[in-house]
Motif scaffolding. Structure first.
Motif, PDB file in Angstrom:
ATOM      1  N   PHE A 100      17.374 -20.879 -36.391  1.00 51.69           N
ATOM      2  CA  PHE A 100      18.419 -19.927 -36.005  1.00 51.69           C
ATOM      3  C   PHE A 100      18.254 -19.561 -34.538  1.00 51.69           C
ATOM      4  N   ARG A 101      19.341 -19.647 -33.779  1.00 47.92           N
ATOM      5  CA  ARG A 101      19.305 -19.269 -32.367  1.00 47.92           C
ATOM      6  C   ARG A 101      20.497 -18.357 -32.068  1.00 47.92           C
ATOM      7  N   CYS A 102      20.257 -17.333 -31.298  1.00 49.49           N
ATOM      8  CA  CYS A 102      21.294 -16.302 -31.111  1.00 49.49           C
ATOM      9  C   CYS A 102      21.249 -15.764 -29.683  1.00 49.49           C
ATOM     10  N   LEU A 103      22.415 -15.654 -29.063  1.00 49.77           N
ATOM     11  CA  LEU A 103      22.517 -15.007 -27.756  1.00 49.77           C
ATOM     12  C   LEU A 103      23.411 -13.790 -27.892  1.00 49.77           C
ATOM     13  N   ARG A 104      23.014 -12.720 -27.232  1.00 47.71           N
ATOM     14  CA  ARG A 104      23.916 -11.565 -27.157  1.00 47.71           C
ATOM     15  C   ARG A 104      24.781 -11.760 -25.928  1.00 47.71           C
ATOM     16  N   TYR A 105      26.064 -12.069 -26.186  1.00 41.95           N
ATOM     17  CA  TYR A 105      26.993 -12.275 -25.084  1.00 41.95           C
ATOM     18  C   TYR A 105      27.467 -10.925 -24.525  1.00 41.95           C
ATOM     19  N   PRO A 106      27.681 -10.862 -23.202  1.00 38.50           N
ATOM     20  CA  PRO A 106      28.457  -9.746 -22.625  1.00 38.50           C
ATOM     21  C   PRO A 106      29.946  -9.966 -22.926  1.00 38.50           C
ATOM     22  N   GLY A 107      30.842  -9.161 -22.366  1.00 39.66           N
ATOM     23  CA  GLY A 107      32.272  -9.445 -22.473  1.00 39.66           C
ATOM     24  C   GLY A 107      32.554 -10.771 -21.761  1.00 39.66           C
ATOM     25  N   ILE A 108      33.266 -11.672 -22.433  1.00 36.09           N
ATOM     26  CA  ILE A 108      33.487 -13.002 -21.860  1.00 36.09           C
ATOM     27  C   ILE A 108      34.904 -13.090 -21.288  1.00 36.09           C
ATOM     28  N   ILE A 109      34.965 -13.631 -20.076  1.00 33.01           N
ATOM     29  CA  ILE A 109      36.251 -13.721 -19.377  1.00 33.01           C
ATOM     30  C   ILE A 109      36.651 -15.177 -19.266  1.00 33.01           C
ATOM     31  N   SER A 110      37.828 -15.497 -19.805  1.00 35.27           N
ATOM     32  CA  SER A 110      38.287 -16.883 -19.826  1.00 35.27           C
ATOM     33  C   SER A 110      39.709 -16.939 -19.305  1.00 35.27           C
TER      34      SER A 110
ATOM     35  N   ARG B  89      14.171 -15.262 -31.110  1.00 35.50           N
ATOM     36  CA  ARG B  89      15.320 -15.998 -31.662  1.00 35.50           C
ATOM     37  C   ARG B  89      16.635 -15.377 -31.205  1.00 35.50           C
ATOM     38  N   THR B  90      16.606 -14.196 -30.641  1.00 35.03           N
ATOM     39  CA  THR B  90      17.819 -13.521 -30.156  1.00 35.03           C
ATOM     40  C   THR B  90      17.567 -13.034 -28.735  1.00 35.03           C
ATOM     41  N   TYR B  91      18.403 -13.499 -27.806  1.00 29.14           N
ATOM     42  CA  TYR B  91      18.212 -13.153 -26.398  1.00 29.14           C
ATOM     43  C   TYR B  91      19.454 -12.474 -25.826  1.00 29.14           C
ATOM     44  N   ASN B  92      19.249 -11.467 -24.977  1.00 28.93           N
ATOM     45  CA  ASN B  92      20.333 -10.995 -24.099  1.00 28.93           C
ATOM     46  C   ASN B  92      20.603 -12.059 -23.042  1.00 28.93           C
ATOM     47  N   ILE B  93      21.863 -12.270 -22.672  1.00 31.43           N
ATOM     48  CA  ILE B  93      22.167 -13.024 -21.451  1.00 31.43           C
ATOM     49  C   ILE B  93      23.133 -12.191 -20.604  1.00 31.43           C
ATOM     50  N   SER B  94      22.961 -12.330 -19.308  1.00 30.87           N
ATOM     51  CA  SER B  94      23.732 -11.478 -18.417  1.00 30.87           C
ATOM     52  C   SER B  94      24.170 -12.248 -17.188  1.00 30.87           C
ATOM     53  N   ALA B  95      25.228 -11.762 -16.543  1.00 31.12           N
ATOM     54  CA  ALA B  95      25.699 -12.388 -15.303  1.00 31.12           C
ATOM     55  C   ALA B  95      26.061 -11.305 -14.297  1.00 31.12           C
ATOM     56  N   MET B  96      26.977 -10.427 -14.676  1.00 29.51           N
ATOM     57  CA  MET B  96      27.437  -9.378 -13.759  1.00 29.51           C
ATOM     58  C   MET B  96      27.780  -8.132 -14.583  1.00 29.51           C
ATOM     59  N   SER B  97      28.029  -7.060 -13.881  1.00 34.44           N
ATOM     60  CA  SER B  97      28.391  -5.824 -14.561  1.00 34.44           C
ATOM     61  C   SER B  97      29.330  -5.078 -13.627  1.00 34.44           C
ATOM     62  N   PHE B  98      30.492  -4.672 -14.143  1.00 37.35           N
ATOM     63  CA  PHE B  98      31.432  -3.971 -13.254  1.00 37.35           C
ATOM     64  C   PHE B  98      32.283  -2.987 -14.036  1.00 37.35           C
TER      65      PHE B  98
ATOM     66  N   ALA C 174      15.346 -14.365 -21.339  1.00 38.15           N
ATOM     67  CA  ALA C 174      16.076 -15.647 -21.346  1.00 38.15           C
ATOM     68  C   ALA C 174      15.770 -16.422 -20.068  1.00 38.15           C
ATOM     69  N   ARG C 175      15.702 -15.703 -18.945  1.00 32.52           N
ATOM     70  CA  ARG C 175      15.422 -16.370 -17.658  1.00 32.52           C
ATOM     71  C   ARG C 175      14.006 -16.943 -17.669  1.00 32.52           C
ATOM     72  N   LYS C 176      13.072 -16.189 -18.252  1.00 36.12           N
ATOM     73  CA  LYS C 176      11.664 -16.623 -18.255  1.00 36.12           C
ATOM     74  C   LYS C 176      11.452 -17.764 -19.265  1.00 36.12           C
ATOM     75  N   ASP C 177      11.969 -17.617 -20.464  1.00 36.83           N
ATOM     76  CA  ASP C 177      11.615 -18.561 -21.543  1.00 36.83           C
ATOM     77  C   ASP C 177      12.314 -19.903 -21.407  1.00 36.83           C
ATOM     78  N   TRP C 178      13.632 -19.904 -21.153  1.00 35.08           N
ATOM     79  CA  TRP C 178      14.328 -21.201 -21.175  1.00 35.08           C
ATOM     80  C   TRP C 178      15.185 -21.410 -19.925  1.00 35.08           C
ATOM     81  N   GLY C 179      14.839 -20.625 -18.869  1.00 37.37           N
ATOM     82  CA  GLY C 179      15.397 -20.900 -17.549  1.00 37.37           C
ATOM     83  C   GLY C 179      16.841 -20.504 -17.370  1.00 37.37           C
ATOM     84  N   TRP C 180      17.313 -19.503 -18.116  1.00 37.76           N
ATOM     85  CA  TRP C 180      18.716 -19.081 -17.977  1.00 37.76           C
ATOM     86  C   TRP C 180      18.989 -18.589 -16.551  1.00 37.76           C
TER      87      TRP C 180
END
Ligand SMILES: NC(=O)C1=CN([C@@H]2O[C@H](COP(=O)(O)OP(=O)(O)OC[C@H]3O[C@@H](n4cnc5c(N)ncnc54)[C@H](O)[C@@H]3O)[C@@H](O)[C@H]2O)C=CC1
Ligand SMILES: CC(=O)[C@H](N)C(=O)O
Length: 373
Positions: free
Chosen positions: A217-227, A289-298, A340-346
């Protein structure tokens, strides 16, 4: 002394990953009692005929939402068009239907799900079906069914057939009593939406199946996604997608959150790449097994300021939706994704300025962008 040895063994069983080798064998009756899902005692969840080196066969549930079509097209570049099956309960638009395999799948129908996995020799499952935060509050019983009962079906099918399973979680898995600025991976999680509660449940159930049954099982906590090319499905962060549609279409945007509401956000390309990267990460690199991922915050105001640089005639007004505002006020403002950045280079590629130019370019406003520069 024997007491110490017994305690050590129990601790090892509770704490170590299935991969550590020191774990006691899986308990005799591995599975779930009386349902058709009952699994023979000698079943081996990892005994499928596929090895890591084999071609993956992928199923995406809930694939016609904001993220699924993009995920399918991303994964098809990696695994080949015919090896990635998109599924949903809705009728696909023609361009999606013609772009690769599509199949009907209701995650509430366990037998249907199992049949699809077996007949198509699925090895990886991306479980995207869900009711998001705002629509979830408008229909709690359906959200409970899809987000919780549906997840149980997916977990059981994945465990039964030795699949690698990705389930997205969300910033919404935190609540008003979580640290909000920043929010680390491990902290108090007491969300107050059915969406958030169901996602905490998914995180915990997935991790439980990992420790208990060896489910990958692998899980990421997504922020709000913009597409750019897909519409959001009823969330609290939807405004950050809609502003681009409205800016280009009619030069006006009415925001349903207060101007200073800060939330973590991410461009879809980063989100999809993170998803594949965590799925391909060697098991030994994953300390969780569950990671936060982040990019920006506004905030809406900051996003509007950035859009205004390219579309100076845009008029932004605010008409706050109390349901969405209460949800947003309980969510993280900044997400700590250092694990996430440390473990798998996000590493994210898109910050706010790149996000805005990319979105506006997609919406055909290259001329406006050029004028403004
Ligand atoms: N879009 C975002 O900003 C974020 C999304 N996520 C998660 O990513 C996943 C995908 O999100 P989106 O594409 O935005 O969601 P969406 O709401 O746009 O799409 C969800 C899809 O699930 C399908 N679905 C509903 N009931 C179903 C059932 N019984 N069986 C099969 N499918 C069913 C719907 O038809 C819909 O196409 C969700 O799990 C969501 O929680 C997490 C954080 C942020
Ligand atoms: C952040 C999410 O999970 C989603 N976009 C929502 O707003 O509900």
């Amino acid at each position: 002394m024997p007491v110490v040895r017994v305690l050590r063994r129990v601790a090892c069983w509770m704490l170590q990953s299935p991969a550590c080798g020191c774990r006691a064998p899986v308990l005799p009756s591995r599975f779930l009692g009386t349902s058709p899902r009952q699994i023979p005692m000698d079943a081996n969840f990892h005994s499928t005929s596929f090895s890591e080196a084999d071609q993956q066969r992928v199923l995406i549930t809930g694939g016609l939402g904001q993220l699924g079509v993009g995920l399918a097209s991303f994964l098809r570049k990696r695994f080949g068009k015919d090896n990635v099956i998109l599924s949903d309960i809705r009728k696909p638009p023609e361009h999606v239907f013609l772009s690769g395999p599509f199949i009907y799948s209701d995650i509430l129908d366990y037998k249907n799900l199992r049949e699809i996995v077996v007949n198509n020799r699925i090895t990886w499952l991306f479980h995207y079906s869900a009711l998001l935060s705002a629509v979830g509050e408008a229909n709690v019983s359906l959200a409970r069914a899809v987000n919780i009962t549906g997840l149980h079906n997916v977990l059981d099918v994945a465990a039964e057939h030795g699949l690698r399973l990705f389930v997205p979680s969300t910033i919404g898995a935190f609540g008003p009593t979580s640290p909000r600025n920043p929010t680390p991976d491990l902290c108090i999680q007491r969300p107050r939406t059915i969406y958030g509660v169901s996602k905490v449940h998914a995180e915990l159930m997935g991790e439980y199946y990992y420790y208990r049954y060896g489910l990958d099982f692998r899980c990421l906590r997504y922020p709000g996604i913009i597409s750019a090319d897909s519409q959001p499905g009823g969330g609290t962060t939807d405004y950050a997608v809609q502003i681009f549609h409205e800016a280009v279409k009619n030069g006006r945007f009415e925001c349903n959150l207060k101007p200073d509401t800060r939330l973590p956000m991410m461009y879809i390309d980063d989100c999809l790449r993170a998803t594949l990267e965590v799925m391909e990460a060697p098991a030994e690199s994953l300390s969780m097994r569950t990671y936060n991922i982040s990019a920006m915050s506004f905030t809406p105001e900051e996003l509007a300021q950035e859009v205004l640089k390219h579309v100076p005639e845009l008029q932004v007004t605010y008409n706050v939706d109390p349901v969405r505002q209460a949800i947003a006020d309980s969510w993280p403002m900044n997400f700590d994704d250092s694990n996430a950045r440390k473990d798998w280079g996000w590493k994210h590629d898109f910050d706010l300025p790149e996000l805005v130019t990319t979105m506006l370019n997609f919406h055909g406003s290259e001329s406006r962008v050029a004028q403004a520069n």
